[in-house]
Every structure is written in structure tokens, then in C-alpha cells.
Design a protein around this motif. Structure first.
Motif, PDB file in Angstrom:
ATOM      1  N   ASP A 258      48.156  37.830  -1.787  1.00  0.00           N
ATOM      2  CA  ASP A 258      49.530  38.323  -1.828  1.00  0.00           C
ATOM      3  C   ASP A 258      50.425  37.089  -1.804  1.00  0.00           C
ATOM      4  OD1 ASP A 258      51.915  39.632  -1.721  1.00  0.00           O
ATOM      5  OD2 ASP A 258      51.653  40.471   0.289  1.00  0.00           O
ATOM      6  N   GLY A 259      50.813  36.643  -2.990  1.00  0.00           N
ATOM      7  CA  GLY A 259      51.594  35.413  -3.067  1.00  0.00           C
ATOM      8  C   GLY A 259      50.717  34.194  -2.810  1.00  0.00           C
ATOM      9  N   HIS A 260      51.113  33.377  -1.849  1.00  0.00           N
ATOM     10  CA  HIS A 260      50.363  32.163  -1.514  1.00  0.00           C
ATOM     11  C   HIS A 260      49.392  32.385  -0.354  1.00  0.00           C
ATOM     12  CE1 HIS A 260      52.559  29.441  -4.177  1.00  0.00           C
ATOM     13  NE2 HIS A 260      53.657  30.106  -3.847  1.00  0.00           N
ATOM     14  N   THR A 261      49.169  33.642   0.019  1.00  0.00           N
ATOM     15  CA  THR A 261      48.273  33.950   1.125  1.00  0.00           C
ATOM     16  C   THR A 261      47.123  34.822   0.639  1.00  0.00           C
ATOM     17  OG1 THR A 261      50.084  33.864   2.728  1.00  0.00           O
ATOM     18  CG2 THR A 261      48.075  35.007   3.412  1.00  0.00           C
ATOM     19  N   THR A 271      46.195  30.018   3.415  1.00  0.00           N
ATOM     20  CA  THR A 271      47.364  29.707   2.598  1.00  0.00           C
ATOM     21  C   THR A 271      46.935  28.795   1.456  1.00  0.00           C
ATOM     22  OG1 THR A 271      48.843  29.864   4.509  1.00  0.00           O
ATOM     23  CG2 THR A 271      49.667  28.696   2.577  1.00  0.00           C
ATOM     24  N   SER A 273      47.908  26.934  -2.601  1.00  0.00           N
ATOM     25  CA  SER A 273      48.999  26.423  -3.432  1.00  0.00           C
ATOM     26  C   SER A 273      49.263  27.358  -4.614  1.00  0.00           C
ATOM     27  CB  SER A 273      48.680  25.012  -3.939  1.00  0.00           C
ATOM     28  OG  SER A 273      47.448  24.993  -4.631  1.00  0.00           O
ATOM     29  N   GLU A 274      48.197  28.079  -5.079  1.00  0.00           N
ATOM     30  CA  GLU A 274      48.377  29.026  -6.180  1.00  0.00           C
ATOM     31  C   GLU A 274      48.997  30.326  -5.678  1.00  0.00           C
ATOM     32  OE1 GLU A 274      44.814  26.498  -7.361  1.00  0.00           O
ATOM     33  OE2 GLU A 274      45.409  27.615  -5.559  1.00  0.00           O
ATOM     34  N   GLU A 275      49.710  30.994  -6.573  1.00  0.00           N
ATOM     35  CA  GLU A 275      50.308  32.295  -6.246  1.00  0.00           C
ATOM     36  C   GLU A 275      49.559  33.367  -7.022  1.00  0.00           C
ATOM     37  OE1 GLU A 275      54.699  34.472  -6.031  1.00  0.00           O
ATOM     38  OE2 GLU A 275      54.496  32.440  -6.821  1.00  0.00           O
ATOM     39  N   SER A 277      47.935  37.750  -6.928  1.00  0.00           N
ATOM     40  CA  SER A 277      48.032  39.093  -6.369  1.00  0.00           C
ATOM     41  C   SER A 277      46.744  39.838  -6.674  1.00  0.00           C
ATOM     42  CB  SER A 277      49.225  39.835  -6.982  1.00  0.00           C
ATOM     43  OG  SER A 277      49.308  41.149  -6.463  1.00  0.00           O
TER      44      SER A 277
END
Length: 363
Positions: A258-261, A271, A273-275, A277
Motif C-alpha cells: 500500500d504505497g511505500h509500505t 518500508t 522506495s518503490e510505490e 499496490s
């Protein structure tokens, strides 16, 4: 790692529908079932990689005709080989222990194949002499296998397989019988010979370096099924199973991004660096892990986990620590750093990884 820099000739890989290998190998043996799709173009080297018992040797023996197919297909250059006896197939095999005839010279070992294909003794010996010369073994033509080194025996076995001009070359753990020093030299030579081979070559190995250096494409088999395939760079960059991650030396986790997590299926969040989903993998090398005896001051909670040393292994001047705890992982550090931290099995540590040193990709 010298071989990785070895400059083999560029290999052109034509892609004609009726050429090369097109197989679905289905073999039932007791409680084990192999079901593997395998295709390759002329000039392409494909490595079958997998743990012991995965089915890669069964696949190779099925290609050679030594194990009958339960189902599937086996087409070579558009011709079905399903019912063709092994001795009539345009297939050359280099076995793990080479299986050279002990009573024959190197020359006569290589000449055996052409003789079986109808060549006269003189013709077969002339072809054998040519192949030994290509392998740099002309001066060993009169030697018996017992008087050859491991590397020389391997090249004689390769020459014997190539002398029949096969349309499919099968190599079963071709480096397994060699010591570490000899492997470096022989691997580089084999790479050059395969670069000039115009038909299909299939290599079976459990050694990732052999596969990475020799093959254009890797097919990873586990439990009789293909779990991942691609170029060596793709496989090393994006492993999809724990077995592959261990082969290429990465910590690998699966979760939901979900985003960067990425929230792991079993464990904390990481966490990245890639984003992304959706379902995702996260990987990072053991060298990216920093260890501390006390919680680092000023460090945020992201990618910082309390762990315990489960075991230590030494590799030259490096130590690999296996960690359990909030996130099981492997960490590499120098012997000096390990001593300064006082690492030992059971020692508590904090493990930290920067988001920029992780790599996330869709699962």
C-alpha cells in the motif's frame, strides 16, 4: 567470479515455430508427478535449476528418451520424438560422471558416436580428432580416461556428445565432478563451446553460478512444476520463492503493498522506495542489514526490528548471521564488526535496513 566477465561470442537466437524444442514433459513415478513445459530456440542454452528431488533430472532423462512420458509432447525441430528410441534421437548427452569407456582412448571415445551413426572407422576417427583439437585436447588423443584430469575428461565427454552433431544437447550437472579451482577454467571453456553451438542445449544443475554463467534462460523447477523462468538477470533481480532467494543470496518476503509500505503475510511491515499496490514481494541482500547491540538513537521505527542471533557462518573475512525474532533474516558483516558486537547464538540485536536498499515488486 572471473567467468562472469568472460566475453563469449554473441549468440544469435532465431525464432522459427518449427525449429528448436517444444515439450511438455509429464512423467508419473510413484507418488511423484513431473509436469514441465519447456521450449527453446536453436542456439539457446536453457538451465533447469531446482533443489534435490524437484524433478530436473527426470526431465532430462525424459528428453533423452530414458524415461517414457506419461503424457504431454516432445517435438524437436517440428518432429515428434515421443516414440523414438533413445539411440535414434538426434540428442547428445554429457552425464554427471561422464561415462567414458575406460578401455578406449580419448580419440576412440569421441569416435564412438559417429561410428554408431554409420561413419566408417576412418571417418569417425577423423571427426573425433577434429573435435579433440577444438577442445584443446589433440595431444591427449591416445590417453585413456584414467590418465585424464577431471577437466580433460569433461571436455572429452562434451566432444563425444557433439561429434554426432545433435539437435539437442543435454548436460547433467557437468561441473559436479570437478574441484573448485578446475570448475573456474572448465566453466569458462564450456561457455565458449556452448556459444558456438547452433542447436538447443539444456543444462541441469543445482549450482546457481553454473546456471548464471552458462545459460541464456533459467527454468526453476520445484516439486515437479515450473515456479519461475526468465533470464539470469530477471531471476536474480526478482526471485519468487524462498529457494530462488537463497540461491541468489537475498532475504525475501511476501505481503500486501500500500504505497511505500508492504505489510508482510507473517511479520511486520517493511518500508520500501518503490510505490506499489496489491500483493508484492520485498527483497534485500544480507549486506544491506546493519546490526546494533542497542537500539539506534535517532532512528525511526521503520525497518528496525528486534532480533536474536540464531547462528553464525564464516565466509573468508565475512560473517553471515542468521537472525530470528520480529523479522527472520540473514545479515552479512565483517569478522571485526561481529567481534565488536560480541555476536554469538542467542545474542539480542537490532537489525535495520534502509528503504532505499530494498526492492519491492508485484507478486
Amino acid at each position: 567470479m572471473t567467468d562472469l566477465d568472460d566475453t563469449a561470442p554473441a549468440r544469435a537466437i532465431p525464432r522459427a515455430p518449427a525449429e528448436g524444442l517444444d515439450a511438455r514433459l509429464v512423467v508419473d513415478r510413484g507418488g511423484f508427478r513431473l509436469d514441465v513445459e519447456l521450449t527453446a530456440a536453436p542456439g539457446e542454452v536453457v538451465a533447469l535449476l531446482g533443489p534435490n528431488g524437484a524433478g530436473k533430472t527426470t526431465a532430462l532423462r525424459a528428453l533423452a528418451g530414458l524415461v517414457p512420458l506419461t503424457d504431454g509432447r516432445l517435438l524437436l525441430d517440428g518432429v515428434s520424438l515421443d516414440r523414438t528410441p533413445p539411440e535414434s534421437r538426434p540428442v547428445g548427452v554429457v552425464f554427471q560422471d561422464y561415462l567414458l569407456f575406460p578401455h578406449l582412448t580419448a580419440l576412440d571415445n569421441v569416435a564412438f558416436g559417429p561410428r554408431c551413426r554409420g561413419a566408417t572407422k576412418a571417418e569417425a576417427r577423423a571427426q573425433a580428432a577434429e573435435w579433440l583439437d577444438r577442445m584443446g585436447l589433440a595431444e591427449h588423443a591416445g590417453a585413456k580416461p584414467r590418465n585424464l584430469s577431471g577437466g580433460q575428461a569433461q571436455r572429452v565427454a562434451l566432444a563425444r556428445a557433439l561429434a554426432t552433431r545433435p539437435r539437442l544437447l543435454l548436460l547433467d550437472e557437468p561441473m559436479a565432478a570437478l574441484d573448485a579451482r578446475t570448475r573456474l577454467e572448465v566453466r569458462a571453456g564450456l561457455r565458449r563451446h556452448l556459444a558456438g553451438f547452433e542447436a538447443v542445449a539444456v543444462l541441469v544443475t543445482h549450482d546457481p553460478l553454473d546456471a548464471m554463467v552458462l545459460a541464456d534462460r533459467l527454468v526453476v523447477v520445484e516439486h515437479g512444476r515450473v515456479v519461475q523462468e526468465g533470464t539470469p538477470a530477471d531471476i536474480a533481480r526478482r526471485p519468487r520463492t524462498d529457494y530462488i532467494a537463497q540461491l541468489v543470496g537475498l532475504n525475501l518476503y511476501r505481503g500486501r503493498a500500500d504505497g511505500h509500505t508492504v505489510r508482510l503475510d507473517a511479520g511486520p511491515a517493511i518500508t520500501t522506495s518503490e510505490e506499489l499496490s496489491g500483493p508484492a514481494f520485498v527483497a534485500f541482500p544480507p549486506s544491506a542489514v546493519a546490526l546494533f547491540r542497542d537500539r539506534p538513537t535517532g532512528a525511526g521505527a521503520r525497518n528496525l526490528w528486534r532480533c536474536e542471533v540464531a547462528g553464525l557462518e564464516t565466509y573468508g573475512d565475512r560473517v553471515r548471521a542468521g537472525l530470528t525474532g520480529e523479522l527472520p533474516l540473514a545479515a552479512d558483516l565483517t569478522t571485526v564488526a561481529a567481534a565488536e558486537l560480541g555476536l554469538h547464538p542467542g545474542a539480542p540485536v537490532w537489525a535495520m535496513v534502509k528503504a532505499t536498499q530494498t526492492h519491492a515488486y508485484p507478486a
